[in-house]
Enzyme design. Sequence first.
Site, PDB file in Angstrom:
ATOM      1  N   GLY A  47       0.808  -1.205   0.000  1.00 14.36           N
ATOM      2  CA  GLY A  47       0.000   0.000   0.000  1.00 14.36           C
ATOM      3  C   GLY A  47       0.845   1.260   0.000  1.00 14.36           C
ATOM      4  N   SER A  48       0.321   2.305   0.626  1.00 14.28           N
ATOM      5  CA  SER A  48       0.953   3.626   0.517  1.00 14.28           C
ATOM      6  C   SER A  48       2.293   3.739   1.235  1.00 14.28           C
ATOM      7  CB  SER A  48      -0.007   4.696   1.043  1.00 14.28           C
ATOM      8  OG  SER A  48      -1.133   4.807   0.198  1.00 14.28           O
ATOM      9  N   THR A  49       2.681   2.753   2.057  1.00 15.75           N
ATOM     10  CA  THR A  49       4.021   2.812   2.647  1.00 15.75           C
ATOM     11  C   THR A  49       5.088   2.797   1.549  1.00 15.75           C
ATOM     12  OG1 THR A  49       4.064   0.400   2.917  1.00 15.75           O
ATOM     13  CG2 THR A  49       3.289   1.706   4.790  1.00 15.75           C
TER      14      THR A  49
ATOM     15  N   LYS B 260       5.071   4.565  -1.015  1.00 19.90           N
ATOM     16  CA  LYS B 260       5.254   5.912  -1.552  1.00 19.90           C
ATOM     17  C   LYS B 260       6.528   6.557  -1.015  1.00 19.90           C
ATOM     18  CE  LYS B 260       0.316   6.553  -2.283  1.00 19.90           C
ATOM     19  NZ  LYS B 260      -0.946   7.102  -1.764  1.00 19.90           N
TER      20      LYS B 260
END
Length: 591
Positions: A279-281, A283
């Site tokens: 997921g967004s980790t 990014k």
Amino acid sequence: VEPHRPPVATTSDGRRRAQIDTARTRLAVGAGAFGLLFLALAGRVVDVTLLSAGQPRIVAPPQAVIAEEPRVERASITDRNGVLLAASLPTAALYANPREIADPAEAARKLATVLHDLDPALLAPRLEGDRQFVYIRRHLTPREQDAVNRLGIPGVHFQRAERRVYPQGRAAVHVLGGTDVDGNGIAGVERAFDARLRAEVGTPLRLSLDIRVQHVLREALGRAIARFEAIGGAGVVMDVDTGEVLAMVSLPDYDAAETATAPAEARFNRITVGVYEPGSTFKILSTAMALDLGTVRLTSGFDASRPITYGRFTISDFRGKNRWLSVPEIFAYSSNIGTARMVLEVGVPRHRAFLERLGMTRRLGIELPETALPLAPGPRQWREINTMTIAFGHGISVTPLHVATATAAMVNGGILRTPTILARDGASPPPGERVIRAETSATIRRLMRLTVTHGSGKGADVPGYFVGGKTGTAQKVGANGRYLRDARISSFTGIFPAHAPRYVVYLMIDEPKPQRDTHGYATGGWVAAPAAKEVIERIGPLLGIVPEPETETIRAALAITLPGQAPPARPPRMYPPMMRAPISVLALLTA
């Protein structure tokens, strides 16, 4: 008249006179002996008090009787502070020689009277026949051994044995692993270092774990799982400069003494074996790559006013701002659209090469036998759509340890180091590979702090510790390769203190359920970030990090601003028009 004559002594008078003479002689001898004794004592007193005064005599201390240390065949395991995690204790095993047993049924009945877990009906047939060796019980306590010995059953004997014990119970079970009934390592450290534990019995194996941190992480993770009715979770605490793992927890777990019989779900190590879409980790990595390669600057921005439609895939934002966003805003507000556009500027070849350098396409080299290979598109399948989705952590599956290791490299100055569960005593950090510039690393630290102060990671903030981080929420993939609507992974990867990072804290909750007090949300910001806050505020003092006020130096190290709304830097990019449909991970891996 007869003359006077002296009386003649009778026989009795002579005997009496002889007795008197004997008594006198004995008295004289006794008095002489006592006299000599008194003279000797007097002489000794004179010698001690007058002649030998001031000359103390040195008397050898009594020799203490030291019991011999029981001999074992497997070294102990300790944490970094010397706390015992695993040890071997000598025990006795009970066995029988059926050839020497005259009445098997009677022998079985007698043994069952002192060893109550034995079933005489099952034991008696085993004591029959022409065999010479039959195990009855592998580990007896001294009291049980004495009780069996008192039975005096011919053909029943004792054999020296060894039992592996784990004083911390479940606390570090997925790291320690376990042994089988014969003392052979079958999982974890016990298996990875089996030869070393046998060869160097007198030298404990010292791990990088801090059992205090381990307990804190396990408690916080367990509370989060219970609160959100999740099926499991995982967490890791890592030193950003050395790669040492101070804590590694996977729930559900089991007692280390029951490794061979524990259910598969409990033995599954979600940190090193479980692969999940991060997921967004992810990014953190995408932003660091774009900044380091110079394709964007902090003042750059991208249009996030509407979803991206690429073929049959649609990329949108969760609670998006629906406008142009600067790079700091894209990071803090966790924009999928902005991140996808930003990574497209890097290009597919360089994107894949960067993730390969970070180890996202291979197993990690940690000293545990249980590790998993990430699931990522191959070189021929890695296309533009893959780069867009992998930019925000979809379409690739890695272990939580992959995320924690890469995060450490992004904030420690740009050096990637292999994670380890062995304690490192060197004053200087071990060698590693530079993957980004130090200036880029400093920028990522500021962006991670911004996410906690102004973005989705507010729930992880701890006063005085200047926590930085990134939340992540990813839907789980079903058996058909499509995302499950109500099954998600909620995570948070954090660092503290952000201006001079010492530790990475990663937490992941598997399938949390929305709660009324979280307004129906079960995302990383609501689920994992508060659990990370609990961990950081409890382990900070244990690790010698004292909360501090915000000084000018700290403020300067973390200074960053969120620019106001601005017009798009360029016209939005057009993508191949096709039917819009939800993203399928199977399609992403094979597109």
